[in-house]
Structure formats: C-alpha cells, structure tokens
Motif scaffolding. Structure first.
Motif, mmCIF file in Angstrom:
data_model
loop_
_atom_site.group_PDB
_atom_site.id
_atom_site.type_symbol
_atom_site.label_atom_id
_atom_site.label_comp_id
_atom_site.label_asym_id
_atom_site.label_seq_id
_atom_site.Cartn_x
_atom_site.Cartn_y
_atom_site.Cartn_z
ATOM 1 N N PHE A 182 9.463 4.430 0.934
ATOM 2 C CA PHE A 182 9.362 5.719 0.253
ATOM 3 C C PHE A 182 10.687 6.194 -0.339
ATOM 4 O O PHE A 182 10.685 6.956 -1.303
ATOM 5 C CB PHE A 182 8.758 6.775 1.174
ATOM 6 N N VAL A 183 11.812 5.785 0.208
ATOM 7 C CA VAL A 183 13.107 6.211 -0.340
ATOM 8 C C VAL A 183 13.274 5.708 -1.773
ATOM 9 O O VAL A 183 13.823 6.400 -2.625
ATOM 10 C CB VAL A 183 14.275 5.764 0.574
ATOM 11 N N ILE A 218 0.841 -1.198 0.000
ATOM 12 C CA ILE A 218 0.000 0.000 0.000
ATOM 13 C C ILE A 218 0.879 1.252 0.000
ATOM 14 O O ILE A 218 0.641 2.190 -0.757
ATOM 15 C CB ILE A 218 -0.951 0.024 1.222
ATOM 16 N N ARG A 219 1.913 1.261 0.836
ATOM 17 C CA ARG A 219 2.794 2.438 0.896
ATOM 18 C C ARG A 219 3.508 2.658 -0.427
ATOM 19 O O ARG A 219 3.642 3.794 -0.894
ATOM 20 C CB ARG A 219 3.807 2.281 2.031
ATOM 21 N N ARG A 220 3.972 1.603 -1.062
ATOM 22 C CA ARG A 220 4.673 1.752 -2.342
ATOM 23 C C ARG A 220 3.744 2.283 -3.428
ATOM 24 O O ARG A 220 4.121 3.121 -4.234
ATOM 25 C CB ARG A 220 5.304 0.435 -2.757
ATOM 26 N N LYS A 221 2.517 1.799 -3.470
ATOM 27 C CA LYS A 221 1.559 2.304 -4.462
ATOM 28 C C LYS A 221 1.176 3.747 -4.158
ATOM 29 O O LYS A 221 1.031 4.559 -5.066
ATOM 30 C CB LYS A 221 0.322 1.410 -4.519
ATOM 31 N N LEU A 231 3.435 6.579 -5.511
ATOM 32 C CA LEU A 231 3.327 6.946 -6.921
ATOM 33 C C LEU A 231 2.431 8.161 -7.149
ATOM 34 O O LEU A 231 2.523 8.816 -8.183
ATOM 35 C CB LEU A 231 2.788 5.761 -7.731
ATOM 36 N N PHE A 232 1.570 8.452 -6.189
ATOM 37 C CA PHE A 232 0.591 9.524 -6.353
ATOM 38 C C PHE A 232 0.905 10.770 -5.528
ATOM 39 O O PHE A 232 0.164 11.738 -5.575
ATOM 40 C CB PHE A 232 -0.808 9.014 -5.990
ATOM 41 N N ALA A 292 11.005 5.479 -3.992
ATOM 42 C CA ALA A 292 10.252 6.394 -4.863
ATOM 43 C C ALA A 292 11.019 7.695 -5.082
ATOM 44 O O ALA A 292 10.971 8.277 -6.165
ATOM 45 C CB ALA A 292 8.877 6.683 -4.263
ATOM 46 N N ILE A 293 11.735 8.143 -4.074
ATOM 47 C CA ILE A 293 12.515 9.380 -4.189
ATOM 48 C C ILE A 293 13.621 9.223 -5.222
ATOM 49 O O ILE A 293 13.876 10.114 -6.026
ATOM 50 C CB ILE A 293 13.110 9.775 -2.815
ATOM 51 N N TRP A 294 14.283 8.086 -5.241
ATOM 52 C CA TRP A 294 15.442 7.874 -6.096
ATOM 53 C C TRP A 294 15.121 7.207 -7.421
ATOM 54 O O TRP A 294 15.993 7.116 -8.286
ATOM 55 C CB TRP A 294 16.495 7.055 -5.346
ATOM 56 N N HIS A 295 13.923 6.726 -7.645
ATOM 57 C CA HIS A 295 13.589 5.976 -8.862
ATOM 58 C C HIS A 295 13.919 6.753 -10.128
ATOM 59 O O HIS A 295 14.568 6.246 -11.037
ATOM 60 C CB HIS A 295 12.108 5.587 -8.854
ATOM 61 N N THR A 296 13.447 7.982 -10.233
ATOM 62 C CA THR A 296 13.635 8.790 -11.439
ATOM 63 C C THR A 296 14.375 10.072 -11.090
ATOM 64 O O THR A 296 13.933 10.828 -10.228
ATOM 65 C CB THR A 296 12.275 9.132 -12.080
ATOM 66 N N ILE A 297 15.475 10.293 -11.773
ATOM 67 C CA ILE A 297 16.277 11.504 -11.587
ATOM 68 C C ILE A 297 16.113 12.370 -12.828
ATOM 69 O O ILE A 297 16.310 11.902 -13.946
ATOM 70 C CB ILE A 297 17.774 11.158 -11.399
ATOM 71 N N GLU A 298 15.734 13.603 -12.614
ATOM 72 C CA GLU A 298 15.620 14.564 -13.709
ATOM 73 C C GLU A 298 16.446 15.779 -13.311
ATOM 74 O O GLU A 298 16.172 16.413 -12.296
ATOM 75 C CB GLU A 298 14.160 14.941 -13.953
ATOM 76 N N GLU A 299 17.468 16.054 -14.111
ATOM 77 C CA GLU A 299 18.426 17.090 -13.720
ATOM 78 C C GLU A 299 17.758 18.421 -13.406
ATOM 79 O O GLU A 299 18.103 19.085 -12.439
ATOM 80 C CB GLU A 299 19.479 17.269 -14.808
ATOM 81 N N SER A 300 16.776 18.818 -14.192
ATOM 82 C CA SER A 300 16.142 20.126 -13.980
ATOM 83 C C SER A 300 15.399 20.210 -12.648
ATOM 84 O O SER A 300 15.336 21.263 -12.035
ATOM 85 C CB SER A 300 15.185 20.442 -15.122
ATOM 86 N N SER A 301 14.845 19.103 -12.174
ATOM 87 C CA SER A 301 14.107 19.140 -10.914
ATOM 88 C C SER A 301 14.938 18.658 -9.728
ATOM 89 O O SER A 301 14.512 18.767 -8.592
ATOM 90 C CB SER A 301 12.822 18.316 -11.023
ATOM 91 N N HIS A 302 16.104 18.132 -9.982
ATOM 92 C CA HIS A 302 16.995 17.661 -8.915
ATOM 93 C C HIS A 302 18.263 18.506 -8.887
ATOM 94 O O HIS A 302 19.369 18.006 -8.839
ATOM 95 C CB HIS A 302 17.352 16.190 -9.115
#
Length: 106
Positions: free
Chosen positions: A41-42, A14-17, A20-21, A44-54
């Motif tokens: 939750f960590v 449940i926490r992992r799903k 996503l939202f 989810a934080i590290w799954h996708t890295i986007e330079e402009s938002s990170h």
C-alpha cells in the motif's frame, strides 16, 4: 485431494489492485495493518504526488522523501516555489510524468 484455502487479501496482487480503488485515507489505514500490507500500500500512497492535495508534503523531513522517492511516478500541478526544492531528491529517479503550473507575470 487436499487443498489449502488462502485468504485473498494475503495475495500481493489483490492488495495492489485494491489500492487503486481506495481513498488516500483508506490506503494509509491499510498500510498500517502489518509489514506485508505496508509494502503493497505504501507504493500507492507515493505513486502520484499532487501539490494541492499533498499540502503536508512540504512539512516532511527530507529523509522521508529520500526513503520513498523511488516510488514516485507522477507529479502533478507543481507550482513555482512550491515543492520544487523538496522534490529535487536524487531518489526520485523513476518519474514518468511531471506537470507544472507557472504563474503569469505582467
């Protein structure tokens, strides 16, 4: 029959799903609740890295990236000379997608 009622937020699935939202700020707040929540939750934080938002990723100690690199699956919009050096850590071994933005020289 004796049934035990369980809080749905005690379930990892449940926490992992839910992660996503949530907004990145909310995911970070949830990761700080307790150790078991942090584990869920960590990722989810590290799954996708986007330079402009990170933008603060460039200021992180390389040890932090080495610690969480195994969680990174997607790197988007990586620019020349941006975070390339930081993201060359051997711990980033499960990458599924990488997109780069190249500048045009004339």
């Amino acid at each position: 029959m004796n049934t035990i009622s369980k809080n749905p937020f005690e379930l990892t699935e449940i926490r992992r799903k839910l992660s996503l939202f949530l907004s990145p700020a909310d995911v970070i707040a949830c990761a700080q609740v307790c150790k078991s929540w942090s584990d869920d939750f960590v990722s989810a934080i590290w799954h996708t890295i986007e330079e402009s938002s990170h933008y603060r990723l460039g200021k992180l100690n390389p040890c932090i990236i080495a610690k969480h690199g195994h969680r990174i699956r997607v790197i988007n919009s990586l620019s020349e000379g941006g975070l390339i050096d930081k993201l060359q850590d051997a711990s980033i071994s499960k990458l599924k997608s990488l997109s780069m933005v190249m500048s045009k020289t004339t």
